[in-house]
Design an enzyme around this catalytic site. Structure first.
Site, PDB file in Angstrom:
ATOM      1  CD  GLU A  79      -5.902   8.692  -2.655  1.00 55.29           C
ATOM      2  OE1 GLU A  79      -6.409   8.528  -1.271  1.00 55.29           O
ATOM      3  OE2 GLU A  79      -4.876   7.848  -3.484  1.00 55.29           O
ATOM      4  CG  HIS A  85      -2.179   3.387  -5.124  1.00 55.01           C
ATOM      5  ND1 HIS A  85      -2.741   4.081  -5.361  1.00 55.01           N
ATOM      6  CD2 HIS A  85      -2.324   2.947  -3.808  1.00 55.01           C
ATOM      7  CE1 HIS A  85      -3.709   4.458  -4.675  1.00 55.01           C
ATOM      8  NE2 HIS A  85      -3.586   3.613  -3.610  1.00 55.01           N
ATOM      9  NE  ARG A 143      -2.821   9.521  -7.610  1.00 56.24           N
ATOM     10  CZ  ARG A 143      -3.109   9.069  -6.470  1.00 56.24           C
ATOM     11  NH1 ARG A 143      -4.562   8.862  -6.161  1.00 56.24           N
ATOM     12  NH2 ARG A 143      -2.278   8.421  -6.151  1.00 56.24           N
ATOM     13  CG  ASN A 169      -4.170  11.366  -1.589  1.00 54.00           C
ATOM     14  OD1 ASN A 169      -3.764  11.256  -2.361  1.00 54.00           O
ATOM     15  ND2 ASN A 169      -4.034  10.250  -1.887  1.00 54.00           N
ATOM     16  CD  GLU A 188      -2.031   8.284   1.328  1.00 55.99           C
ATOM     17  OE1 GLU A 188      -2.140   6.962   1.707  1.00 55.99           O
ATOM     18  OE2 GLU A 188      -3.322   8.595   1.219  1.00 55.99           O
ATOM     19  CE1 TYR A 228      -9.897   9.179   1.592  1.00 58.97           C
ATOM     20  CE2 TYR A 228      -7.306   9.214   1.686  1.00 58.97           C
ATOM     21  CZ  TYR A 228      -9.021   8.933   1.222  1.00 58.97           C
ATOM     22  OH  TYR A 228      -8.670   8.193  -0.338  1.00 58.97           O
TER      23      TYR A 228
HETATM   24  C1  FCB Z   1      -5.631   6.598   0.731  1.00 61.08           C
HETATM   25  C2  FCB Z   1      -4.797   5.526  -0.426  1.00 61.08           C
HETATM   26  C3  FCB Z   1      -5.938   4.719  -0.895  1.00 61.08           C
HETATM   27  C4  FCB Z   1      -7.404   4.229  -0.230  1.00 61.08           C
HETATM   28  C5  FCB Z   1      -7.496   5.470   0.331  1.00 61.08           C
HETATM   29  C6  FCB Z   1      -9.409   5.066   1.004  1.00 61.08           C
HETATM   30  O1  FCB Z   1      -4.918   6.174   1.779  1.00 61.08           O
HETATM   31  O2  FCB Z   1      -4.341   6.134  -0.819  1.00 61.08           O
HETATM   32  O3  FCB Z   1      -5.628   3.716  -1.571  1.00 61.08           O
HETATM   33  O4  FCB Z   1      -6.835   3.190   0.313  1.00 61.08           O
HETATM   34  O5  FCB Z   1      -6.686   5.916   2.104  1.00 61.08           O
END
Ligand code: FCB
Length: 439
Positions: A343, A113, A69, A281, A158, A283
């Site tokens: 992500e 992006h 990607r 995505n 995002e 985290y």
């Molecule tokens: C996400 C973004 C990516 C990167 C990660 C850590 O929010 O999409 O570009 O910065 O965080």
């Protein structure tokens, strides 16, 4: 075939910002303004991927991924956002796509992006509804060149983060501080997505998705004020972006904006055109408390304790991914398309040892834990079709500049030397096993 990949984004890795006719983007402008990024770092050179892409494709081939990607820089294709196309920009992505396919790696481009052409910012950026149609024209231009070879397209990355950081809180480009006045930038991104889906399908695109940043929201307590704040956060971070796409309607926003006057008849039908996947995505989860009196936003981040943290200070909660995926399934039911985890990854204080190794055990633990959580969600019935590690390379981490390293491959930014970290070798071995056993 399950997509096993890594992810990057144009402004974070390419560099060569003034080459081959590329126009400036809002990130060039923002990063060059004093005080906007840590130590004044910019993406001018980044990982120099624009020149070193062959080496980077070889690194992916060595890793054994079957998908990649990346994002296409809108101002490389259309230097002022609309009108004149610079063929050299398209040539770059054309060569990249061919090299990936030759290495057995499926290209998964994202069209936006966050690097909006600066000329469009001067027309109001995502606050200007005209930009939606302009984005769809850009999508059509790229697809006309690449759709014959690209299996998956992602329209936006995002839109929440772009709205919240770029338009509400001013910490990302274009640096506006509009608080909840940023909501039109959400709607216009979503409308642009819907129009781009039409344009991509008309150009023969095979499969189309959009990537949302999603977080499970936990109230700081079960007191009424904290519950209300957590609901507000869930609405503004998650549902504002998933509901219109998947259900064709917005959650009730009346408590946050005086008037939702930016949505026109027919917009939601355009926005909710069926997708082949939802990109997610993930985290970390978020813990939310009631805001102090007089705060500009209806919630406050209360922080998650009791877990390890990444170099960014983000809590490491692998089970949050299972919670997120099963939560999406129970919230959206049959309206939820298959999911691509577009992500997932972490920044760590990585250092090269004198003999040239990077022992990033904490990243290995992060990935291992999250892959286990993903498999648990799949066992609980969530249809996940792909997983992409953020990121292939250490890169320009937006406002943090080069201070946060997310790569499977270490980059020495002074010499551009790439060194695969321990996590690279670990992911390679993991993929070998997975590809032998997964259907
Ligand atoms: C996400 C973004 C990516 C990167 C990660 C850590 O929010 O999409 O570009 O910065 O965080």
């Amino acid at each position: 075939m399950f997509l096993w990949g890594t992810a990057t984004a144009a402004y974070q890795i390419e560099g060569a910002t003034g080459e081959d006719g590329r126009g400036p983007s809002i990130w060039d402008t923002f990063a060059h303004e004093p005080g906007r990024t840590r130590d004044g770092h910019t993406g001018d050179v980044a990982c120099d991927h624009y020149h070193r892409w062959r080496e980077d494709v070889a690194l992916m081939a060595g890793l054994g991924v079957n998908a990649y990607r990346f994002s296409i820089a809108w101002p490389r294709v259309l230097p002022v956002g609309s009108g004149r196309v610079d063929p050299r920009g398209l040539d770059f992505y054309d060569r990249l796509v061919d090299a990936l396919l030759a290495a057995g790696i499926e290209p998964v481009p994202t069209l936006f992006h966050w690097d909006l052409p600066q000329a469009l910012e001067e027309r109001g950026g995502w606050l200007n509804r005209d930009v939606c149609r302009i984005f769809a024209d850009y999508a059509a231009t790229v697809a006309a060149r690449l759709a014959d070879r690209v299996p998956w397209w992602i329209t936006l990355n995002e839109p929440f983060v772009h709205m919240a950081y770029g338009y509400a809180m001013g910490v990302h480009a274009p640096g506006r501080l509009l608080m909840t006045g940023a909501l039109p930038a959400a709607h216009h991104q979503l409308l642009a997505h819907g129009l781009a889906v039409q344009a991509l399908r008309a150009a023969g695109a095979r499969q189309v998705a959009l990537t949302n940043n999603c977080t499970p929201v936990r109230p700081a307590s079960d007191g009424e004020a904290d519950l209300k704040a957590a609901e507000a956060y869930d609405i503004l971070h998650n549902r504002l972006f998933n509901d219109p796409i998947l259900l064709g309607k917005y959650p009730d926003l009346s408590a946050y904006v005086p008037e939702v006057d930016f949505v026109r008849d027919g917009d939601l039908e355009t926005i909710s055109a069926p997708l082949d996947a939802l990109g997610v995505n993930y985290y970390n989860p978020t813990r939310i408390a009631a805001p102090p009196p007089g705060a500009g936003l209806p919630f406050e981040d209360a922080g998650i304790t009791g877990h390890p943290v990444t170099a960014f200070g983000w809590p490491v909660v692998p089970d949050g991914l299972r919670e997120l995926l099963t939560g999406l399934k129970s919230r959206y039911g049959t309206a939820l398309p298959p999911i691509l985890i577009t992500e997932n990854g972490c920044s760590q204080e990585d250092a090269l040892t004198p003999d040239g190794r990077v022992e990033d055990d904490a990243r290995v633990a992060y990935l291992d834990g999250h892959l286990t959580a993903m498999r648990q969600a799949m066992a609980e019935g969530v249809d996940v079709r792909g997983y992409f590690v953020w990121s292939l390379l250490d890169n320009f981490e937006w406002a943090e500049g080069y201070h946060q390293r997310f790569g499977l491959v270490h980059v020495d930014f002074a010499t551009q030397r790439r060194t695969p970290k321990r996590s690279y070798h670990w992911y390679r071995d993991y993929l070998r096993k997975a590809q032998n056993t997964d259907t």
